[in-house]
Write a protein that holds these residues in place. Structure first.
Motif, mmCIF file in Angstrom:
data_model
loop_
_atom_site.group_PDB
_atom_site.id
_atom_site.type_symbol
_atom_site.label_atom_id
_atom_site.label_comp_id
_atom_site.label_asym_id
_atom_site.label_seq_id
_atom_site.Cartn_x
_atom_site.Cartn_y
_atom_site.Cartn_z
ATOM 1 N N VAL A 61 7.901 0.014 -20.739
ATOM 2 C CA VAL A 61 7.545 -1.285 -21.317
ATOM 3 C C VAL A 61 6.104 -1.323 -21.804
ATOM 4 C CG1 VAL A 61 9.242 -2.600 -19.992
ATOM 5 C CG2 VAL A 61 6.903 -2.437 -19.159
ATOM 6 N N SER A 62 5.301 -0.337 -21.401
ATOM 7 C CA SER A 62 3.895 -0.316 -21.817
ATOM 8 C C SER A 62 3.604 0.801 -22.813
ATOM 9 C CB SER A 62 3.000 -0.152 -20.591
ATOM 10 O OG SER A 62 3.241 1.108 -19.992
ATOM 11 N N ALA A 63 4.628 1.271 -23.505
ATOM 12 C CA ALA A 63 4.475 2.320 -24.527
ATOM 13 C C ALA A 63 3.828 3.579 -23.967
ATOM 14 C CB ALA A 63 3.697 1.793 -25.727
ATOM 15 N N GLY A 64 4.214 3.950 -22.747
ATOM 16 C CA GLY A 64 3.776 5.217 -22.173
ATOM 17 C C GLY A 64 2.549 5.158 -21.291
ATOM 18 N N ALA A 65 1.943 3.994 -21.114
ATOM 19 C CA ALA A 65 0.765 3.893 -20.238
ATOM 20 C C ALA A 65 1.172 4.144 -18.795
ATOM 21 C CB ALA A 65 0.117 2.521 -20.368
ATOM 22 N N GLU A 66 0.345 4.842 -18.069
ATOM 23 C CA GLU A 66 0.623 5.165 -16.674
ATOM 24 C C GLU A 66 0.203 4.007 -15.773
ATOM 25 O OE1 GLU A 66 2.056 7.293 -13.519
ATOM 26 O OE2 GLU A 66 2.237 7.829 -15.637
ATOM 27 N N PRO A 67 1.134 3.480 -14.944
ATOM 28 C CA PRO A 67 0.765 2.406 -14.015
ATOM 29 C C PRO A 67 -0.257 2.892 -12.988
ATOM 30 C CG PRO A 67 3.155 2.709 -14.115
ATOM 31 C CD PRO A 67 2.535 3.840 -14.856
ATOM 32 N N TRP A 68 -1.133 1.979 -12.544
ATOM 33 C CA TRP A 68 -2.087 2.328 -11.501
ATOM 34 C C TRP A 68 -1.784 1.506 -10.258
ATOM 35 C CZ3 TRP A 68 -3.392 -0.694 -15.705
ATOM 36 C CH2 TRP A 68 -3.928 -1.934 -15.464
ATOM 37 N N ARG A 69 -2.190 2.021 -9.115
ATOM 38 C CA ARG A 69 -1.946 1.341 -7.842
ATOM 39 C C ARG A 69 -3.021 0.286 -7.625
ATOM 40 N NH1 ARG A 69 -0.558 3.597 -1.859
ATOM 41 N NH2 ARG A 69 -0.338 1.512 -1.041
ATOM 42 N N VAL A 70 -2.603 -0.877 -7.128
ATOM 43 C CA VAL A 70 -3.535 -1.960 -6.841
ATOM 44 C C VAL A 70 -3.285 -2.490 -5.438
ATOM 45 C CG1 VAL A 70 -3.863 -2.716 -9.217
ATOM 46 C CG2 VAL A 70 -2.012 -3.686 -7.902
ATOM 47 N N GLU A 71 -4.308 -3.097 -4.887
ATOM 48 C CA GLU A 71 -4.182 -3.785 -3.610
ATOM 49 C C GLU A 71 -4.012 -5.260 -3.915
ATOM 50 O OE1 GLU A 71 -3.959 -2.140 -0.771
ATOM 51 O OE2 GLU A 71 -4.315 -0.257 -1.838
ATOM 52 N N THR A 72 -2.819 -5.794 -3.669
ATOM 53 C CA THR A 72 -2.561 -7.197 -3.987
ATOM 54 C C THR A 72 -2.559 -8.074 -2.757
ATOM 55 O OG1 THR A 72 -0.183 -6.965 -3.754
ATOM 56 C CG2 THR A 72 -1.118 -6.546 -5.949
ATOM 57 N N GLY A 73 -2.523 -7.468 -1.590
ATOM 58 C CA GLY A 73 -2.366 -8.245 -0.373
ATOM 59 C C GLY A 73 -0.902 -8.553 -0.125
ATOM 60 N N ALA A 74 -0.048 -8.279 -1.107
ATOM 61 C CA ALA A 74 1.380 -8.562 -0.980
ATOM 62 C C ALA A 74 2.168 -7.323 -0.587
ATOM 63 C CB ALA A 74 1.920 -9.101 -2.298
ATOM 64 N N ASP A 75 1.559 -6.151 -0.715
ATOM 65 C CA ASP A 75 2.290 -4.947 -0.347
ATOM 66 C C ASP A 75 2.157 -4.756 1.164
ATOM 67 O OD1 ASP A 75 -0.279 -4.678 -1.522
ATOM 68 O OD2 ASP A 75 -0.185 -2.520 -1.323
ATOM 69 N N GLY A 76 3.279 -4.987 1.831
ATOM 70 C CA GLY A 76 3.313 -4.927 3.292
ATOM 71 C C GLY A 76 3.429 -3.500 3.791
ATOM 72 N N PRO A 77 3.875 -3.336 5.039
ATOM 73 C CA PRO A 77 4.021 -2.004 5.606
ATOM 74 C C PRO A 77 4.998 -1.177 4.770
ATOM 75 C CG PRO A 77 4.503 -3.721 7.234
ATOM 76 C CD PRO A 77 4.273 -4.386 5.934
ATOM 77 N N GLY A 78 4.580 -0.019 4.372
ATOM 78 C CA GLY A 78 5.427 0.857 3.564
ATOM 79 C C GLY A 78 5.573 0.389 2.130
ATOM 80 N N GLY A 79 4.779 -0.582 1.697
ATOM 81 C CA GLY A 79 4.898 -1.116 0.350
ATOM 82 C C GLY A 79 3.811 -0.595 -0.571
ATOM 83 N N THR A 80 4.103 -0.637 -1.853
ATOM 84 C CA THR A 80 3.164 -0.180 -2.870
ATOM 85 C C THR A 80 3.190 -1.156 -4.035
ATOM 86 O OG1 THR A 80 3.552 2.127 -2.272
ATOM 87 C CG2 THR A 80 2.611 1.724 -4.436
#
Length: 141
Positions: A61-80
């Protein structure tokens, strides 16, 4: 580290589109309302496979851009949480910040929460809503 908030990313992207009118565009972009689309999915995959599927769909959906990891406070245990900048609206020129939070739901599969946000001007394009619908469609196929 730069500000990772949706608003800051959208203002920066809209300013970059304006070229020499960058400061005026950024000033205006701060005052525009956001159009936000959200969806929750349960993928019948293990966590690692689901994470790779989400990465691939976000890149599409982003024309090939690589997603980056962020800290949202919403990713719980084992979440990304992953984020990517996509284009939406007419000609794909409206910047859209897309965030996916992937969490293992144990035996049921892997839960994915999607959020896409874009600034809206006078002409309502619903770029956030349309982008999240497109991403959900890619993940469900």
């Amino acid at each position: 580290m730069p500000d990772e908030s949706e608003d800051a990313l959208l203002v920066e992207a809209l300013g970059a589109l304006a070229g020499s009118g960058r400061s005026g565009a950024a000033f205006t972009a701060k005052r525009l309302k956001k159009n936000v689309g959200e969806a929750s999915l349960l993928l019948p995959l293990g966590f690692d496979d689901a994470l790779e599927r989400v990465r691939g769909a976000m890149a599409e959906v982003s024309a090939g851009a690589e997603p980056w990891r962020v800290e949202t406070g919403a990713d719980g245990p084992g979440g990304t949480a992953l984020r990517v900048m996509a284009g939406g609206g007419f000609g794909g020129l409206n910047p859209v910040v897309v965030t996916a939070v992937v969490n293992s739901d144990g035996e049921q599969g892997t839960g994915v929460r999607l959020r896409a946000a874009a600034k809206e001007g006078l002409i309502k394009q619903r770029a956030g809503e349309k982008t999240v619908d497109r991403l959900a469609g890619l993940l469900e196929r």
